[in-house]
Every structure is written in structure tokens, then in C-alpha cells.
Design an enzyme around this catalytic site. Structure first.
Site, PDB file in Angstrom:
ATOM      1  CB  SER A 159      -0.879  -0.007   1.247  1.00  0.00           C
ATOM      2  OG  SER A 159      -1.470   1.257   1.430  1.00  0.00           O
ATOM      3  CB  SER A 160       0.388   4.659  -1.335  1.00  0.00           C
ATOM      4  OG  SER A 160      -0.899   4.859  -0.806  1.00  0.00           O
ATOM      5  CE  LYS A 201      -1.099  -4.440   3.431  1.00  0.00           C
ATOM      6  NZ  LYS A 201      -1.515  -5.596   2.647  1.00  0.00           N
TER       7      LYS A 201
HETATM    8  N1  NDP Z   1      -8.654  -0.496  -0.421  1.00  0.00           N
HETATM    9  C1  NDP Z   1      -7.612   0.280  -0.657  1.00  0.00           C
HETATM   10  O1  NDP Z   1      -7.756   1.523  -0.826  1.00  0.00           O
HETATM   11  C2  NDP Z   1      -6.244  -0.288  -0.769  1.00  0.00           C
HETATM   12  C3  NDP Z   1      -5.979  -1.645  -0.577  1.00  0.00           C
HETATM   13  N2  NDP Z   1      -4.697  -2.111  -0.692  1.00  0.00           N
HETATM   14  C4  NDP Z   1      -4.373  -3.517  -0.427  1.00  0.00           C
HETATM   15  O2  NDP Z   1      -5.134  -4.394  -1.227  1.00  0.00           O
HETATM   16  C5  NDP Z   1      -5.397  -5.608  -0.503  1.00  0.00           C
HETATM   17  C6  NDP Z   1      -6.882  -5.899  -0.532  1.00  0.00           C
HETATM   18  O3  NDP Z   1      -7.584  -4.806   0.061  1.00  0.00           O
HETATM   19  P1  NDP Z   1      -9.178  -4.646  -0.098  1.00  0.00           P
HETATM   20  O4  NDP Z   1      -9.665  -5.523  -1.180  1.00  0.00           O
HETATM   21  O5  NDP Z   1      -9.431  -3.199  -0.132  1.00  0.00           O
HETATM   22  O6  NDP Z   1      -9.677  -5.205   1.307  1.00  0.00           O
HETATM   23  P2  NDP Z   1     -11.108  -5.854   1.669  1.00  0.00           P
HETATM   24  O7  NDP Z   1     -11.302  -5.622   3.119  1.00  0.00           O
HETATM   25  O8  NDP Z   1     -12.144  -5.380   0.713  1.00  0.00           O
HETATM   26  O9  NDP Z   1     -10.865  -7.397   1.406  1.00  0.00           O
HETATM   27  C7  NDP Z   1      -9.997  -8.123   2.183  1.00  0.00           C
HETATM   28  C8  NDP Z   1     -10.230  -9.593   1.942  1.00  0.00           C
HETATM   29  O10 NDP Z   1      -9.364 -10.344   2.812  1.00  0.00           O
HETATM   30  C9  NDP Z   1     -10.106 -11.380   3.406  1.00  0.00           C
HETATM   31  N3  NDP Z   1      -9.560 -11.724   4.713  1.00  0.00           N
HETATM   32  C10 NDP Z   1      -9.283 -10.887   5.738  1.00  0.00           C
HETATM   33  N4  NDP Z   1      -8.841 -11.581   6.800  1.00  0.00           N
HETATM   34  C11 NDP Z   1      -8.832 -12.888   6.430  1.00  0.00           C
HETATM   35  C12 NDP Z   1      -8.477 -14.095   7.091  1.00  0.00           C
HETATM   36  N5  NDP Z   1      -8.048 -14.096   8.350  1.00  0.00           N
HETATM   37  N6  NDP Z   1      -8.597 -15.260   6.406  1.00  0.00           N
HETATM   38  C13 NDP Z   1      -9.043 -15.267   5.129  1.00  0.00           C
HETATM   39  N7  NDP Z   1      -9.383 -14.164   4.461  1.00  0.00           N
HETATM   40  C14 NDP Z   1      -9.283 -12.987   5.102  1.00  0.00           C
HETATM   41  C15 NDP Z   1     -11.501 -10.826   3.541  1.00  0.00           C
HETATM   42  O11 NDP Z   1     -12.412 -11.872   3.690  1.00  0.00           O
HETATM   43  P3  NDP Z   1     -13.943 -11.613   4.150  1.00  0.00           P
HETATM   44  O12 NDP Z   1     -14.604 -11.032   2.948  1.00  0.00           O
HETATM   45  O13 NDP Z   1     -14.421 -12.948   4.520  1.00  0.00           O
HETATM   46  O14 NDP Z   1     -13.867 -10.647   5.304  1.00  0.00           O
HETATM   47  C16 NDP Z   1     -11.639 -10.054   2.248  1.00  0.00           C
HETATM   48  O15 NDP Z   1     -12.070 -10.902   1.213  1.00  0.00           O
HETATM   49  C17 NDP Z   1      -4.831  -5.402   0.896  1.00  0.00           C
HETATM   50  O16 NDP Z   1      -3.567  -6.008   0.994  1.00  0.00           O
HETATM   51  C18 NDP Z   1      -4.672  -3.901   1.008  1.00  0.00           C
HETATM   52  O17 NDP Z   1      -3.625  -3.550   1.846  1.00  0.00           O
HETATM   53  C19 NDP Z   1      -3.660  -1.282  -1.028  1.00  0.00           C
HETATM   54  C20 NDP Z   1      -3.870   0.048  -1.235  1.00  0.00           C
HETATM   55  C21 NDP Z   1      -5.168   0.657  -1.115  1.00  0.00           C
HETATM   56  C1  F7E Z   2      -5.387   3.327   1.543  1.00  0.00           C
HETATM   57  C2  F7E Z   2      -4.917   3.979   2.807  1.00  0.00           C
HETATM   58  O1  F7E Z   2      -6.045   4.370   3.573  1.00  0.00           O
HETATM   59  C3  F7E Z   2      -5.807   4.922   4.865  1.00  0.00           C
HETATM   60  O2  F7E Z   2      -5.144   6.134   4.818  1.00  0.00           O
HETATM   61  P1  F7E Z   2      -5.874   7.461   4.356  1.00  0.00           P
HETATM   62  O3  F7E Z   2      -5.606   7.718   2.932  1.00  0.00           O
HETATM   63  O4  F7E Z   2      -5.520   8.566   5.296  1.00  0.00           O
HETATM   64  O5  F7E Z   2      -7.393   7.013   4.573  1.00  0.00           O
HETATM   65  P2  F7E Z   2      -8.872   7.467   4.420  1.00  0.00           P
HETATM   66  O6  F7E Z   2      -9.369   7.139   3.069  1.00  0.00           O
HETATM   67  O7  F7E Z   2      -9.624   6.871   5.556  1.00  0.00           O
HETATM   68  O8  F7E Z   2      -8.856   9.060   4.626  1.00  0.00           O
HETATM   69  C4  F7E Z   2      -8.335   9.945   3.690  1.00  0.00           C
HETATM   70  C5  F7E Z   2      -8.603  11.384   4.106  1.00  0.00           C
HETATM   71  O9  F7E Z   2     -10.005  11.626   4.006  1.00  0.00           O
HETATM   72  C6  F7E Z   2     -10.477  12.245   5.201  1.00  0.00           C
HETATM   73  N1  F7E Z   2     -11.917  11.990   5.373  1.00  0.00           N
HETATM   74  C7  F7E Z   2     -12.865  12.936   5.307  1.00  0.00           C
HETATM   75  N2  F7E Z   2     -14.076  12.421   5.568  1.00  0.00           N
HETATM   76  C8  F7E Z   2     -13.873  11.084   5.754  1.00  0.00           C
HETATM   77  C9  F7E Z   2     -14.763  10.019   6.055  1.00  0.00           C
HETATM   78  O10 F7E Z   2     -15.978  10.195   6.193  1.00  0.00           O
HETATM   79  N3  F7E Z   2     -14.198   8.773   6.164  1.00  0.00           N
HETATM   80  C10 F7E Z   2     -12.858   8.552   6.005  1.00  0.00           C
HETATM   81  N4  F7E Z   2     -12.387   7.297   6.128  1.00  0.00           N
HETATM   82  N5  F7E Z   2     -11.991   9.576   5.758  1.00  0.00           N
HETATM   83  C11 F7E Z   2     -12.503  10.815   5.628  1.00  0.00           C
HETATM   84  C12 F7E Z   2      -9.584  11.667   6.271  1.00  0.00           C
HETATM   85  O11 F7E Z   2      -9.619  12.440   7.451  1.00  0.00           O
HETATM   86  C13 F7E Z   2      -8.220  11.699   5.558  1.00  0.00           C
HETATM   87  O12 F7E Z   2      -7.680  13.004   5.602  1.00  0.00           O
HETATM   88  C14 F7E Z   2      -5.071   3.987   5.712  1.00  0.00           C
HETATM   89  O13 F7E Z   2      -5.900   2.951   6.047  1.00  0.00           O
HETATM   90  C15 F7E Z   2      -3.819   3.499   5.053  1.00  0.00           C
HETATM   91  O14 F7E Z   2      -3.341   2.447   5.782  1.00  0.00           O
HETATM   92  C16 F7E Z   2      -4.001   3.125   3.612  1.00  0.00           C
HETATM   93  O15 F7E Z   2      -3.362   2.220   3.085  1.00  0.00           O
END
Ligand code: NDP
Ligand code: F7E
Length: 312
Positions: free
Chosen positions: A110-111, A143
Site C-alpha cells: 500500500s502507498s 506491509k
Molecule cells: N482499499 C484500498 O484503498 C487499498 C488496498 N490495498 C491492499 O489491497 C489488498 C486488498 O484490500 P481490499 O480488497 O481493499 O480489502 P477488503 O477488506 O475489501 O478485502 C480483504 C479480503 O481479505 C479477506 N480476509 C481478511 N482476513 C482474512 C483471514 N483471516 N482469512 C481469510 N481471508 C481474510 C476478507 O475476507 P472476508 O470477505 O471474509 O472478510 C476479504 O475478502 C490489501 O492487501 C490492502 O492492503 C492497497 C492500497 C489501497
Molecule cells: C489506503 C490507505 O487508507 C488509509 O489512509 P488514508 O488515505 O488517510 O485514509 P482514508 O481514506 O480513511 O482518509 C483519507 C482522508 O479523508 C479524510 N476523510 C474525510 N471524511 C472522511 C470520512 O468520512 N471517512 C474517512 N475514512 N476519511 C474521511 C480523512 O480524514 C483523511 O484526511 C489507511 O488505512 C492506510 O493504511 C491506507 O493504506
């Protein structure tokens, strides 16, 4: 070497935002031998269960998209869960991939692994050059351990494990829970519910000044397949769009797309997090990959998905 269409591919976390998009993309490209397990069927924090699964299934390729994931509030409220579960899941899967002869594994970082005040745009080489953002430090440390584990296994055991660093993601299948979600799905939900209720204002966390970059998850899935088929290096690689905007600008864009007429109010008691997080994407762009979905179009289609799936 690219994956052949009959190759056995395990997508870990296939019901999540990223895993489900990778699954869609694999199927669309004709990959026919895909293995999945729900968390109920296989808890990836359970080492013995993970070894048994790899021994029985022997996948050739692994997309490691299972993780404990959440927005700024979830990360700062449950730091122990974020470091523990992520360390366990990735350690078990990466080690099993080595032990059971996986040809190639793609680890999703992740970033947030980069220093809080990294120069912008953030180049891959800035990893471990400064202090991390405190709101997600335990998650980021897990990470970083995953990246280092892939590199160490490649060096010591000759494996082919790659680590990709996506920017903030969004799209269909995202988490819209206001306590645990990231900003983009949270704002879609907040503006939609305020519109339906006729509420006079919507509360945005923080000052609105932090800058973020957003990549549609279908573009991310496309990049992951591209890298699985074309990238064989231990060096991490960023995935993003190369453009960012302030949270206030994002809020105004979502407000307009949703069609909400009220005011935006900033709650400065909530954390801003990293002031800016824009990835330098020249490395992946130089390999020939480009994102296709414009932010406005991606938000529109994600909003339509939200309305259809949340029955509102
Ligand atoms: N979302 C984002 O903005 C970003 C995400 N990433 C990375 O991408 C990857 C996926 O993220 P994202 O799709 O958003 O996350 P989600 O929460 O949408 O999905 C995570 C998945 O992992 C599964 N999981 C979690 N714990 C377990 C466990 N103990 N055993 C088996 N399965 C498990 C969940 O299963 P279940 O559905 O059953 O809970 C789910 O399917 C992560 O590594 C994250 O760090 C990187 C940058 C940004
Ligand atoms: C993908 C990335 O995501 C996370 O980092 P982040 O970018 O800071 O995450 P965020 O999306 O939750 O917030 C972005 C910005 O938005 C503002 N903000 C406003 N209003 C709402 C609001 O209603 N909800 C949320 N969540 N944020 C809000 C908030 O205060 C912040 O300034 C980490 O999990 C990190 O580990 C990671 O990997």
C-alpha cells in the site's frame, strides 16, 4: 513467463474489493482454473490450515489480496488487529507459497508504507527513508515486513515473489461502513443519505486539505495481471494514476455526482493523516501500463453500484 490460461491460480481475499476485481479480470481474460476460499473455509491467520490448503491444492500462482484493511479511523482505533492479522496472513501465505512450490506470488502492499513527509510524487526508492504516518503505522509496518519477506525469500530461496504498491483504491464491492471505510465510499454514502433525508449539511472529517490519489479497482486488477505476466523483480512497484486532489475537491465532486444540494462542514477534531500521498508511477508507465477509468466516471459507476446494492 506469462501465466498460461489453464494455470492453477489462487486468489486470496476473493470477496474483497481488490480480490473480487482480480477474479473478474482473470475470468474475463479466460483463466479457467481459479481456486478460492472464503474466510470461513480457510482462516489465513491459521498456519496449519494454510499449509494443508497449499499441500492439497498446489496453486501455481498466488494473488495475495487478503488482509485486514480499513480507513484512517479503523487503523487508529484497532492498531493491534491491523498489525497482528496482516503479519499472520502474509507470513503464512508467503511461506506456504515457498514451501509448496508456487511459481509466482503477487503481494499487495500500500502507498502508506512510504514516509509521512516523503517528497512528492513518491518514488519506490523512498521506502524506509523517514518516519511513517502515526494513524496507520502498525498496518504500514506489517506491509513493509511483507515486502521484505518477499525480497528475502527471493534472495535466499530463488522464489519469484513480487510486491506492488497501489495508491488509494475505490470501486464496486468497496466497504461503505462509515466507521471502517476509506474516504471515497464514505463520502458517497454520506452525500446519498443526506440527499435522501433532506439533511442541511454533510460532515467531512479533518480539514479537507490533505491530498489523495484515487485508482479504480478495475484498473488496479488490470495492473496486477499485467505485472504478474510481465514483471519479475524483487523491487517494489507503484500503481496509481499520477494525479491527486484535495479531500475538499473530492467532496465537491461526489456532492455534484450524487446531486446533493446542502452544505459541506469540516470536523477538524478528526485526523487528516498524511498531508499528501501521490505516487510516482513512471516505473509502471514505462513498462507500458496505463489506467483507463477517469475519476469522475469511476465515481459515477461506483455510486450506481452503491445505490443498486445497498437498496436505497
Ligand atoms: N482499499 C484500498 O484503498 C487499498 C488496498 N490495498 C491492499 O489491497 C489488498 C486488498 O484490500 P481490499 O480488497 O481493499 O480489502 P477488503 O477488506 O475489501 O478485502 C480483504 C479480503 O481479505 C479477506 N480476509 C481478511 N482476513 C482474512 C483471514 N483471516 N482469512 C481469510 N481471508 C481474510 C476478507 O475476507 P472476508 O470477505 O471474509 O472478510 C476479504 O475478502 C490489501 O492487501 C490492502 O492492503 C492497497 C492500497 C489501497
Ligand atoms: C489506503 C490507505 O487508507 C488509509 O489512509 P488514508 O488515505 O488517510 O485514509 P482514508 O481514506 O480513511 O482518509 C483519507 C482522508 O479523508 C479524510 N476523510 C474525510 N471524511 C472522511 C470520512 O468520512 N471517512 C474517512 N475514512 N476519511 C474521511 C480523512 O480524514 C483523511 O484526511 C489507511 O488505512 C492506510 O493504511 C491506507 O493504506
Amino acid at each position: 513467463m506469462p501465466m498460461h490460461k489453464e494455470a492453477k491460480i489462487y486468489v486470496a481475499g476473493h470477496r474483497g474489493l481488490v480480490g473480487s476485481a482480480i477474479l473478474r479480470r482473470l475470468r474475463a481474460e479466460g483463466y479457467s482454473n481459479i481456486v478460492t476460499r472464503t474466510r470461513q473455509e480457510l482462516d489465513l491467520t491459521d498456519q496449519r490450515a494454510v499449509y494443508q490448503f497449499f499441500e492439497a491444492e498446489r496453486p501455481e500462482y498466488v494473488f495475495l489480496a487478503a488482509a485486514k484493511v480499513g480507513g484512517i479511523l479503523a487503523n487508529s482505533t484497532y492498531p493491534a488487529d491491523f498489525i497482528r492479522e496482516n503479519l499472520l496472513i502474509q507470513t503464512n501465505v508467503i511461506d506456504a507459497a515457498y514451501r509448496y512450490g508456487v511459481k509466482k506470488l503477487l503481494f499487495l502492499g500500500s502507498s502508506c508504507i512510504y514516509p509521512k513527509f516523503a517528497p512528492q510524487p513518491i518514488k519506490e526508492e523512498y521506502l524506509l527513508t523517514g518516519a511513517l504516518e502515526p494513524t496507520n503505522e502498525p498496518y504500514a509496518v506489517a506491509k513493509i515486513a511483507g515486502i521484505k519477506m518477499c525480497q528475502a525469500y527471493n534472495k535466499q530461496y530463488g522464489t519469484n515473489f513480487i510486491s506492488v504498491m497501489p495508491t488509494n483504491l475505490y470501486g464496486p464491492g468497496d466497504n461503505f461502513d462509515l466507521e471502517t471505510s476509506h474516504v471515497l465510499p464514505a463520502l458517497i454514502r454520506k452525500f446519498h443519505e443526506a440527499k435522501v433525508a433532506g439533511a442541511p449539511h454533510v460532515v467531512i472529517w479533518g480539514s479537507g486539505t490533505p491530498r489523495r490519489e484515487f485508482l479504480h479497482v478495475d484498473d488496479l486488477a488490470n495492473a496486477c495481471l499485467f505485472l504478474m505476466n510481465n514483471y519479475d523483480s524483487s523491487e517494489i512497484i507503484n500503481i496509481g494514476v499520477g494525479e491527486d486532489l484535495t479531500i475538499a475537491e473530492l467532496a465537491n465532486l461526489i456532492k455534484e455526482i450524487v446531486g446533493y444540494q446542502g452544505e459541506i462542514v469540516f470536523d477538524t477534531t478528526k485526523p487528516d493523516g498524511t498531508p499528501r500521498k501521490l505516487l510516482d508511477v513512471s516505473k509502471i508507465f514505462n513498462l507500458g501500463w496505463r489506467p483507463r477509468i477517469r475519476l469522475e466516471d469511476g465515481i459515477r459507476s461506483t455510486y450506481e453500484w452503491f445505490v443498486r446494492n445497498y437498496n436505497c
